[in-house]
Design an enzyme around this catalytic site. Structure first.
Site, PDB file in Angstrom:
ATOM      1  N   ASP A  15       0.801  -1.242   0.000  1.00 50.10           N
ATOM      2  CA  ASP A  15       0.000   0.000   0.000  1.00 50.10           C
ATOM      3  C   ASP A  15       0.830   1.288   0.000  1.00 50.10           C
ATOM      4  O   ASP A  15       0.536   2.217   0.771  1.00 50.10           O
ATOM      5  CB  ASP A  15      -0.939   0.008   1.204  1.00 50.10           C
ATOM      6  CG  ASP A  15      -1.939  -1.136   1.197  1.00 50.10           C
ATOM      7  OD1 ASP A  15      -1.946  -1.923   0.237  1.00 50.10           O
ATOM      8  OD2 ASP A  15      -2.697  -1.256   2.176  1.00 50.10           O
ATOM      9  N   LYS A 115      -6.883  -4.904  -2.864  1.00 49.55           N
ATOM     10  CA  LYS A 115      -7.636  -5.390  -1.707  1.00 49.55           C
ATOM     11  C   LYS A 115      -8.582  -4.307  -1.201  1.00 49.55           C
ATOM     12  O   LYS A 115      -8.398  -3.124  -1.468  1.00 49.55           O
ATOM     13  CB  LYS A 115      -6.682  -5.844  -0.605  1.00 49.55           C
ATOM     14  CG  LYS A 115      -5.735  -4.772  -0.078  1.00 49.55           C
ATOM     15  CD  LYS A 115      -4.680  -5.383   0.839  1.00 49.55           C
ATOM     16  CE  LYS A 115      -3.769  -4.337   1.446  1.00 49.55           C
ATOM     17  NZ  LYS A 115      -4.437  -3.426   2.388  1.00 49.55           N
ATOM     18  N   CYS A 164      -1.583  -2.688   7.993  1.00 49.68           N
ATOM     19  CA  CYS A 164      -1.547  -3.584   6.841  1.00 49.68           C
ATOM     20  C   CYS A 164      -0.223  -4.329   6.691  1.00 49.68           C
ATOM     21  O   CYS A 164      -0.211  -5.499   6.297  1.00 49.68           O
ATOM     22  CB  CYS A 164      -1.881  -2.805   5.569  1.00 49.68           C
ATOM     23  SG  CYS A 164      -3.556  -2.132   5.582  1.00 49.68           S
TER      24      CYS A 164
END
Length: 217
Positions: A15, A115, A164
């Site tokens: 990310d 995601k 994450c």
């Protein structure tokens, strides 16, 4: 001490997107500080396999505070019997803030795992969605993709270290991979979480590694 990379090792970049940078919708503490190092690591081509994850939310996602009238960002609610942090709207599909960071040369990537695209389920880990209806954590397909390429060890970096990145490393270990976290190439939502994150990694046997110590065989 240097860490010699096995040919069966893969890099997972989690990310690294503009919305997680200072000034972005969900800014991580010093998130922009990792961009040059991630770029350098990808350009080095020392990993045989490189995967990026990309938060990719539809508007009105269940994890957004704006989807829960009367609630504020960073409040916690119960969702499907599990704690759910409510986040500012971020990484909305097809917006500039959701793109992979433009200052990084992504040409070394083998795959991108998007995601968080299910409007009713949040997704932290690159391997599995969060708990959904019925308690299930659906697979993203990443574990199978890695196994098909004989990967048995993963190095995880990116954002955010306390959410994450941590969940991705923990799931990697739980799914049978050796897991390492590149501390210098990750940053948390808040630096106050660092002690807790280190303790969680150490308790589970997930090694903390510095990127400068990585060498190829």
């Amino acid at each position: 001490m240097s860490h010699v990379l096995s040919p069966h090792a893969a890099l997972i970049v989690v990310d690294v997107q503009p919305d997680f940078m200072p000034g972005g919708a969900l800014a991580c503490h010093e998130g922009d500080a990792i961009v040059p190092g991630v770029d350098q690591l990808l350009r080095s081509r020392i990993f045989r396999h490189v995967v990026a994850t990309q938060d990719w939310h539809p508007r009105g996602h269940v994890s957004f505070a704006s989807s829960h009238p009367g609630r504020a960002a960073f409040e916690q609610i119960s969702l499907y019997g599990q704690p759910q942090t409510l986040w500012p709207d971020h990484c909305a599909q097809d917006t500039p803030g959701a793109e992979l960071h433009p200052a990084i040369d992504w040409s070394a990537l083998d795959a991108v795992i998007r995601k968080g695209s299910d409007p009713g389920v949040d997704s932290y880990s690159g391997f599995r969605e969060n708990h959904g209806p019925g308690g299930a954590r659906p697979s993203t397909g990443l574990a199978g993709w890695l196994r098909e390429r004989d990967v048995d060890e993963v190095f995880v970096c990116g954002l955010a270290r306390d959410v994450c990145v941590l969940w991705t490393a923990q799931d990697a270990l739980e799914l049978g991979f050796r897991a390492r976290l590149l501390w210098d190439l990750s940053r948390p939502v808040t630096s106050a979480s660092d002690e807790t994150t280190r303790a969680a990694l150490q308790a589970q046997g997930i090694a903390i590694v510095e990127s400068a110590r990585l060498t190829a065989i």
